[in-house]
Motif scaffolding. Structure first.
Motif, PDB file in Angstrom:
ATOM      1  N   PHE A 357      57.162  48.605  20.642  1.00 31.02           N
ATOM      2  CA  PHE A 357      58.023  49.134  19.586  1.00 31.02           C
ATOM      3  C   PHE A 357      58.249  50.624  19.818  1.00 31.02           C
ATOM      4  CE2 PHE A 357      55.990  45.452  17.850  1.00 31.02           C
ATOM      5  CZ  PHE A 357      56.899  44.878  16.968  1.00 31.02           C
ATOM      6  N   GLY A 360      59.899  51.665  14.381  1.00 28.74           N
ATOM      7  CA  GLY A 360      59.845  50.313  13.826  1.00 28.74           C
ATOM      8  C   GLY A 360      60.733  49.335  14.550  1.00 28.74           C
ATOM      9  N   THR A 361      61.334  49.750  15.668  1.00 36.07           N
ATOM     10  CA  THR A 361      62.273  48.892  16.400  1.00 36.07           C
ATOM     11  C   THR A 361      61.552  48.162  17.525  1.00 36.07           C
ATOM     12  OG1 THR A 361      64.056  50.461  15.938  1.00 36.07           O
ATOM     13  CG2 THR A 361      64.431  48.838  17.682  1.00 36.07           C
ATOM     14  N   HIS A 362      61.656  46.850  17.511  1.00 39.44           N
ATOM     15  CA  HIS A 362      61.047  46.048  18.568  1.00 39.44           C
ATOM     16  C   HIS A 362      61.888  46.137  19.830  1.00 39.44           C
ATOM     17  CE1 HIS A 362      60.413  42.173  20.767  1.00 39.44           C
ATOM     18  NE2 HIS A 362      59.157  42.546  20.601  1.00 39.44           N
ATOM     19  N   LEU A 363      61.232  46.455  20.953  1.00 42.56           N
ATOM     20  CA  LEU A 363      61.928  46.605  22.226  1.00 42.56           C
ATOM     21  C   LEU A 363      61.871  45.347  23.071  1.00 42.56           C
ATOM     22  CD1 LEU A 363      60.772  50.179  23.280  1.00 42.56           C
ATOM     23  CD2 LEU A 363      62.982  49.532  22.333  1.00 42.56           C
TER      24      LEU A 363
END
Length: 505
Positions: A357, A360-363
């Motif tokens: 991440f 809060g953004t999932h990569l």
């Protein structure tokens, strides 16, 4: 019967039958000879009372040394094996015969029964429905399981409700850890549909290994928090005392025997992927639970309701992506897209995968690697992450630290070895990198590997020009399609036209 002594029971039976039958008939029904029947008729004394004490028929070879030499050894070292005492006596007294071993073992056993130390007593427990759930790990190395021909070192997390016999097993690729316990336990609880009042595990000594005091305290708090989330009271058996968790220790053996039998009936211990092996384990455990279906259903009424959602079953770590195009975590180097160089990533560490991440953004997800037991580091490399830079520096492939992990399939490694053997190093490296780039750009990794295998099997080297034509079109040669945006005035004209014609009247 010849060769067998008459018992008191036979004698009493004979005397009872003698009242209504002749001697020979009564003797036959009592299982003795006619002559023995006549002897008992003349002297009805029970056989056990007729026998006098049997005297020794030969000299006792241990009479002079047992009390003076053997007993002191037994008192000094209570755990000494009889065979060790036997070997020591032969060394001290060469005249002794090796045939005294059994006599010595019986004598030692009798002495220990009278004078030996007190032993630990196992107290069998009665189980109540819905009260206790048990967790433990068991090693599956002896099963010889392989995935695509490669050994699969793994453990099984094993959960059991002792009252009903409900079981759940989960394949663990790493060692014993809190992450493995949390994932397996929660899978088991959601599978059975409830939580017991108490949860017992071993001392978690393997999970605590190599942790400092602060990390151990944190791990203990996390385990207590996991149990609290499901309103279970955590308990542990004492370190090194496996029988305190005996209701699952014994079940390990039954489950592993069932897995071994199923592998033999399957005819192979090799699986196409990890998912197929996990489905195989689930099927075996499912059959066990189906056989206890009524009892499991009865225990469900005593289990606590589950919370609305699962709790954390991962560790969270912050890492920084270095200029090498990746990061190192737990003695494993992982590559990531190069655009992340310099960024700090939040990594959720599961038993078999990593979730990355930024904020809060999932990569993306990465398969989890494991450091070698000898302390050597490992690498988890995806050639898609580095191929654009490697095309600019193809000679870097020659001595690349993670070169063997860079090749997605064995055919690409074989191609590099063949090219290196027959071409100059610079040409070989450039050709190999271009093969990887072709697989990356045209999404033909599997098909290209098959073509490479066919060429290498007949001794030919890959021809990049031919392969590029085969796996066409080249993305660079595709026409550029320009999409012109439509003016919004046209929509207003349509709406106006609709109003004029009365379409909305």
């Amino acid at each position: 019967m010849p060769g067998r002594h008459v018992t008191d029971h036979q004698a009493r039976l004979f005397m009872k039958l003698r009242r209504d039958h002749p001697i020979d008939v009564a003797a036959a029904k009592a299982g003795m000879s006619r002559a023995t029947g006549y002897c008992i008729s003349e002297d009805p004394t029970p056989p056990s009372q007729k026998k006098g004490p049997r005297g020794r028929r030969r000299p006792d070879p241990l009479e002079a040394i047992f009390d003076s030499e053997v007993v002191p050894l037994l008192r000094t070292a209570p755990g000494l094996r009889p065979v060790a005492i036997f070997e020591e006596l032969l060394r001290r007294h060469p005249e002794l015969s090796s045939g005294i071993r059994r006599t010595l073992e019986r004598r030692i056993r009798s002495w220990r029964a009278l004078h030996g130390e007190e032993q630990e007593v196992i107290f069998r427990q009665s189980h109540e429905p819905g009260r206790m759930g048990l967790s433990d790990f068991t090693n599956m190395g002896a099963a010889g399981v392989t995935v695509l021909g490669q050994p699969l070192p793994h453990l099984l997390y094993h959960f059991r409700l002792p009252w009903s016999g409900f079981e759940h097993a989960h394949v663990i690729l790493g060692g014993e850890s809190f992450v493995a316990l949390a994932e397996g336990l929660q899978n088991a609880l959601w599978s059975v549909g409830g939580a017991p009042a108490f949860h017992r595990s071993d001392s978690l000594s393997a999970a605590f290994r190599n942790l400092d005091a602060e990390a151990r305290t944190d791990l203990t708090k996390r385990y207590d928090g996991l149990c609290a989330h499901y309103r279970m009271t955590p308990t542990r058996n004492n370190k090194g005392v496996a029988h305190e968790n005996g209701s699952i220790e014994s079940a390990h053996g039954h489950l592993k025997n069932a897995i071994r039998d199923a592998l033999l009936m399957r005819g192979s211990a090799d699986f196409e992927d990890l998912g197929a092996y996990r489905a195989f384990i689930d099927e075996i455990v499912g059959r066990h639970n189906a056989a206890r279906g009524k009892r499991i259903e009865a225990e469900r009424a005593y289990l606590q309701e589950l919370p609305e959602r699962r709790t954390t079953d991962y560790e969270e770590v912050i890492v920084t992506v270095t200029s090498a195009g990746g990061f190192t975590l737990r003695k494993v180097f992982y590559t990531v897209p190069s655009r992340l160089i310099g960024h700090r990533l939040r990594v959720r560490l599961y038993d078999e995968r990593l979730e990355l991440f930024v904020g809060g953004t999932h990569l993306l997800n990465l398969p989890r690697g494991r450091g070698h037991p000898d302390g050597k580091h490992d690498q988890v490399v995806n050639y898609h992450h580095v191929i654009h830079s490697l095309r600019k520096k193809p000679m870097a492939l020659l001595h690349l630290v993670y070169r063997d992990k860079l090749f997605p399939r064995g055919e690409y490694r074989r191609a590099f070895e063949a090219l290196t053997a027959r071409l100059p190093e610079r040409q070989a490296c450039k050709a190999t990198v271009e093969l990887l780039a072709l697989a990356h750009e045209r999404n033909c990794e599997v098909a290209l590997a098959e073509d490479l295998a066919a060429l290498l099997d007949v001794g030919d080297l890959p021809d990049l020009a031919v392969l590029r034509r085969k796996f066409s079109p080249d993305p660079a040669s595709l026409p550029v399609v320009t999409v012109r945006a439509t003016s919004l005035n046209s929509y207003e004209d349509l709406l106006g036209a609709g109003t004029d014609t009365g379409a909305y009247a």
